[in-house]
Design an enzyme around this catalytic site. Structure first.
Site, PDB file in Angstrom:
ATOM      1  N   GLN A  92       1.009  -1.117   0.009  1.00 33.08           N
ATOM      2  CA  GLN A  92       0.096   0.133   0.026  1.00 33.08           C
ATOM      3  C   GLN A  92       0.975   1.201  -0.187  1.00 33.08           C
ATOM      4  O   GLN A  92       1.243   1.847   1.036  1.00 33.08           O
ATOM      5  CB  GLN A  92      -0.829   0.106   1.251  1.00 33.08           C
ATOM      6  CG  GLN A  92      -1.895   1.198   1.176  1.00 33.08           C
ATOM      7  CD  GLN A  92      -3.270   0.704   0.722  1.00 33.08           C
ATOM      8  OE1 GLN A  92      -3.694  -0.320   0.663  1.00 33.08           O
ATOM      9  NE2 GLN A  92      -3.809   1.977   0.002  1.00 33.08           N
ATOM     10  N   HIS A 124       8.752  -4.013  -2.397  1.00 38.50           N
ATOM     11  CA  HIS A 124       7.613  -4.297  -3.360  1.00 38.50           C
ATOM     12  C   HIS A 124       7.893  -3.124  -4.284  1.00 38.50           C
ATOM     13  O   HIS A 124       7.845  -3.294  -5.500  1.00 38.50           O
ATOM     14  CB  HIS A 124       6.383  -4.214  -2.831  1.00 38.50           C
ATOM     15  CG  HIS A 124       5.282  -4.326  -3.752  1.00 38.50           C
ATOM     16  ND1 HIS A 124       5.068  -5.727  -4.628  1.00 38.50           N
ATOM     17  CD2 HIS A 124       4.233  -3.531  -4.106  1.00 38.50           C
ATOM     18  CE1 HIS A 124       4.114  -5.236  -5.335  1.00 38.50           C
ATOM     19  NE2 HIS A 124       3.622  -4.013  -5.195  1.00 38.50           N
ATOM     20  N   LYS A 184      -1.340  -9.122 -15.597  1.00 43.60           N
ATOM     21  CA  LYS A 184      -2.217  -9.414 -14.360  1.00 43.60           C
ATOM     22  C   LYS A 184      -3.060  -8.098 -13.986  1.00 43.60           C
ATOM     23  O   LYS A 184      -2.809  -7.068 -14.071  1.00 43.60           O
ATOM     24  CB  LYS A 184      -1.162  -9.776 -13.204  1.00 43.60           C
ATOM     25  CG  LYS A 184      -2.245 -10.130 -11.910  1.00 43.60           C
ATOM     26  CD  LYS A 184      -1.201 -10.590 -10.756  1.00 43.60           C
ATOM     27  CE  LYS A 184      -0.847  -9.380  -9.978  1.00 43.60           C
ATOM     28  NZ  LYS A 184      -0.111  -9.538  -8.604  1.00 43.60           N
ATOM     29  N   SER A 214       1.865 -14.532  -1.417  1.00 42.40           N
ATOM     30  CA  SER A 214       1.092 -14.287  -0.084  1.00 42.40           C
ATOM     31  C   SER A 214       0.162 -15.491  -0.115  1.00 42.40           C
ATOM     32  O   SER A 214       0.473 -16.574   0.512  1.00 42.40           O
ATOM     33  CB  SER A 214       0.472 -12.748  -0.120  1.00 42.40           C
ATOM     34  OG  SER A 214      -0.244 -12.504   0.777  1.00 42.40           O
ATOM     35  N   THR A 218      -1.947 -15.416  -7.113  1.00 46.61           N
ATOM     36  CA  THR A 218      -1.021 -15.067  -8.369  1.00 46.61           C
ATOM     37  C   THR A 218      -0.275 -15.858  -9.196  1.00 46.61           C
ATOM     38  O   THR A 218      -0.172 -16.330 -10.230  1.00 46.61           O
ATOM     39  CB  THR A 218      -0.137 -13.849  -7.916  1.00 46.61           C
ATOM     40  OG1 THR A 218      -1.091 -12.853  -7.506  1.00 46.61           O
ATOM     41  CG2 THR A 218       0.763 -13.240  -8.957  1.00 46.61           C
TER      42      THR A 218
HETATM   43  C1  R5P Z   1       1.829  -8.037  -6.209  1.00 45.40           C
HETATM   44  O1  R5P Z   1       2.037  -6.876  -6.989  1.00 45.40           O
HETATM   45  C2  R5P Z   1       2.998  -8.615  -5.721  1.00 45.40           C
HETATM   46  O2  R5P Z   1       3.998  -8.442  -6.484  1.00 45.40           O
HETATM   47  C3  R5P Z   1       2.798 -10.232  -5.731  1.00 45.40           C
HETATM   48  O3  R5P Z   1       2.426 -10.597  -6.966  1.00 45.40           O
HETATM   49  C4  R5P Z   1       1.511 -10.470  -4.879  1.00 45.40           C
HETATM   50  O4  R5P Z   1       1.628  -9.841  -3.524  1.00 45.40           O
HETATM   51  C5  R5P Z   1       1.252 -11.955  -4.861  1.00 45.40           C
HETATM   52  O5  R5P Z   1       0.065 -12.013  -3.870  1.00 45.40           O
HETATM   53  P1  R5P Z   1      -0.563 -13.302  -3.736  1.00 45.40           P
HETATM   54  O6  R5P Z   1       0.187 -14.505  -3.498  1.00 45.40           O
HETATM   55  O7  R5P Z   1      -1.690 -13.122  -2.850  1.00 45.40           O
HETATM   56  O8  R5P Z   1      -1.307 -13.301  -5.093  1.00 45.40           O
END
Ligand code: R5P
Length: 286
Positions: A92, A124, A184, A214, A218
């Site tokens: 954020q 990030h 994405k 996380s 993704t």
């Molecule tokens: C987002 O832009 C980050 O680079 C990661 O792709 C994201 O935090 C991955 O999150 P999750 O594993 O929940 O899809």
């Protein structure tokens, strides 16, 4: 240099201590009856150079990090460095909707106010550095990640979105292969959708690289697309593995290998970055 670590980052700090030869100092962390935290550093650090090592992972560890920085200053340390391997709240880094707090700014302002210099690891978004009142250097884990996967004959390195493409490109340069990215779209905090794109992965060994895993959604979505386009083998890596809700188990079912760095402790934190990181920081400090 002396290292002082939050309890949640002690494994990483002790590996860094081994690699750098800097002593890791013991701390006492307790709770008062009302739940408030008490922190004390157990050695005199007056006039010493100190590095506080703290993942901003979980609100309790964040308070602990702030208190450790304060305790170092209170004791009259000389130079005070902050090393934040996992910079929580970094996603954020702007207000996407009116009324939102910019949590990355809150973290950066508070850490930089107490520190002389900050080190982060694959944060990030580097735009968060503008919130710091002190110099910030970001270590890229692309070197250690590339070395880990050198044995897997990777033909192409792919990032699951364009934001992570620079990282994929660095890894691909090290592995002397091609890089690409997926497009994405984030539907909600735990739902993502990738646009259809021909990636030319038929019969190829693919390494998918992101900064954070996380919920795993993704990377799983990206792996499924790559598999549907005929990839031979798929490997997954990231700098920070949160693996919420046992998502590592869901990921490993889809791919041929999974390894993340040791910024966060876990079963797949198999890439130790502390040696490279120690040299990186040493060059900046001296
Ligand atoms: C987002 O832009 C980050 O680079 C990661 O792709 C994201 O935090 C991955 O999150 P999750 O594993 O929940 O899809």
């Amino acid at each position: 240099m002396y290292l002082v670590s939050t309890k949640g980052t002690e494994d990483f700090a002790s590996s860094l201590s081994e690699k750098s030869g800097n002593k890791l100092i013991r701390t006492e962390v307790q709770r008062f009856p009302d739940g408030e935290m008490y922190v004390r550093i157990e050695e005199d650090l007056t006039d010493k150079d100190v590095m506080v090592v703290a993942n901003l992972r979980g609100d309790s560890q964040i308070i602990e990090a702030f208190f450790l920085l304060d305790a170092c200053r209170e004791m009259g340390c000389r130079k005070l460095y902050s090393l934040i391997p996992y910079f929580g709240y970094s996603r954020q880094h702007m207000a996407y909707k009116k009324g939102e707090a910019v949590s990355a700014r809150v973290m950066m302002k508070n850490i930089s106010e107490k520190s002389d210099r900050i080190f982060t690891v694959d944060i990030h978004d580097r735009s968060s550095f503008s919130f710091s009142s002190k110099p910030v250097d970001d270590f890229s884990a692309s070197g250690p990640i590339s070395r880990h996967f050198i044995k897997n004959d990777i033909d192409v390195v792919i990032s699951p979105d364009d934001g992570a493409f620079e990282r994929a490109k660095k890894v691909s340069e090290n592995l002397k292969c091609r890089a690409d990215y997926l497009e994405k779209k984030r539907i909600s905090s735990n739902e993502v959708e990738h646009a259809v794109k021909n990636l030319d992965v038929q019969g190829k060994n693919v390494l998918l690289v992101d900064d954070i895993i996380s919920t795993g959604n993704t990377i799983i979505d990206a792996a499924k697309i790559i598999k549907s386009q005929g990839a031979k083998k798929i490997f997954v890596s990231a700098t920070h593995g949160l693996f919420l809700n046992n998502s590592s188990e869901r990921i490993i079912r889809e791919v041929n290998g999974l390894a993340v760095t040791n910024t966060l402790k876990g079963e797949y934190s198999r890439i130790d970055i502390t040696g490279d990181l120690s040299r990186f920081m040493g060059d900046k400090i001296e």
